[in-house]
Design an enzyme around this catalytic site. Structure first.
Site, mmCIF file in Angstrom:
data_model
loop_
_atom_site.group_PDB
_atom_site.id
_atom_site.type_symbol
_atom_site.label_atom_id
_atom_site.label_comp_id
_atom_site.label_asym_id
_atom_site.label_seq_id
_atom_site.Cartn_x
_atom_site.Cartn_y
_atom_site.Cartn_z
ATOM 1 N N SER A 44 0.783 -1.243 -0.048
ATOM 2 C CA SER A 44 0.199 -0.059 0.131
ATOM 3 C C SER A 44 0.735 1.280 0.116
ATOM 4 O O SER A 44 0.274 2.196 -0.522
ATOM 5 C CB SER A 44 -1.104 0.213 1.038
ATOM 6 O OG SER A 44 -0.265 -0.091 2.546
ATOM 7 N N HIS A 251 -0.675 5.603 7.024
ATOM 8 C CA HIS A 251 -0.438 5.442 5.690
ATOM 9 C C HIS A 251 0.054 7.109 5.229
ATOM 10 O O HIS A 251 -0.505 7.894 5.850
ATOM 11 C CB HIS A 251 -1.475 5.141 4.438
ATOM 12 C CG HIS A 251 -1.524 3.528 4.526
ATOM 13 N ND1 HIS A 251 -2.414 2.886 5.689
ATOM 14 C CD2 HIS A 251 -0.821 2.696 3.848
ATOM 15 C CE1 HIS A 251 -2.344 1.533 5.332
ATOM 16 N NE2 HIS A 251 -1.256 1.459 4.345
#
Length: 269
Positions: A44, A251
């Site tokens: 990711s 993230h």
């Protein structure tokens, strides 16, 4: 007088030759840059989760034009670009489903991988929902996995990449530290938990760098680029816990991709 004219004429010829060669060299360099065949692999952090603007065609992989591989390709115009990085990818997922674009003509490969194998998502869930002691124990378990199991998994991925792309420059990127210690967060995890998580990220990066080097790959530490932009810094390039978009928690933001990962990759590509 005649000697001066001859000398001047000769100098002009030399200068012209140098300029011609310089121009040819610049053109050759531009042509070489344009001829790069680039493949972006990974999890990711490479697909761009957290930066938004996801390509619906990529489904659960959540690839986005805002991810560093796409940003690099947009600015460097490689002759070919394949983007197979996928959210949630483990090392085994890379070897099973991401390597098809690689071939003998591939010049450049980028990859982030290993964080999911080490269970960082579970680490963060444990630390957010449970006690400090339980959090620290879970971090210790992750570090143990990095010692015992992850090196072999990374070896398998790196060997597969080199087998399919024997001449490629392979750039392995690490993960940022999540927290600025003694920062401006007044709630959430304890300072001991934040420090342990940062240390575990460093530990993972060190193990990854060792395996990359042993395969002749280039490892790039992105932590310096995120310095001053961690969670609790007041200028975050990482999402903290986001209950509305839980998958984007921890993230890089769009700025994290463009200001953190992109220059790190560009420096090594």
């Amino acid at each position: 007088m005649k000697l001066s004219r001859i000398t001047a004429y000769s100098s002009a010829l030399v200068l012209g030759a140098v300029l011609a060669l310089t121009g040819a060299g610049a053109a050759g360099a531009a042509q070489s840059a344009a001829a790069v065949d680039y493949v972006a692999l990974g999890d990711s952090y490479s697909s761009g989760v957290g930066s938004g603007g996801y390509d619906s065609a990529s489904g659960d992989c959540k690839r986005t034009p805002r991810a560093y591989p796409q940003l690099w390709a947009a600015s460097h115009a490689p002759s070919s670009f394949a983007f197979t990085a996928c959210s949630g990818a483990l090392t085994g997922d890379v070897t099973a489903s991401q390597l098809a674009p690689l071939n003998a003509g591939t010049d450049l490969v980028s990859i982030t991988i290993g964080g999911n194998d080490a269970g960082f998502s579970d680490v963060m869930t444990t630390c957010v929902l449970q006690s400090e002691a339980t959090c620290l124990n879970r971090v210790a378990t992750a570090r143990g996995f990095v010692d015992s199991t992850l090196p072999g998994r990374l070896d398998a991925v790196y060997t597969a990449i080199r087998s399919k792309a024997p001449s490629a420059r392979v750039v392995v990127l690490g993960y940022p530290r999540f927290y600025k210690l003694s920062g401006n967060c007044i709630a959430g995890l304890s300072e001991a938990e934040r420090s342990a998580i940062n240390s575990a990220s460093d530990y993972l990066n060190a193990a990854t760098a060792k395996r990359a080097a042993d395969h002749g790959f280039t490892f790039v530490d992105v932590a310096p680029n995120f310095s001053g932009h961690e969670i609790c810094s007041g200028s975050e390039w990482l999402h903290s816990l986001d209950l509305l978009n839980i998958g984007e928690s921890y993230h890089p933001t769009q700025q994290g991709q463009s200001g953190g990962y992109l220059p790190a990759f560009t420096s090594a590509a």
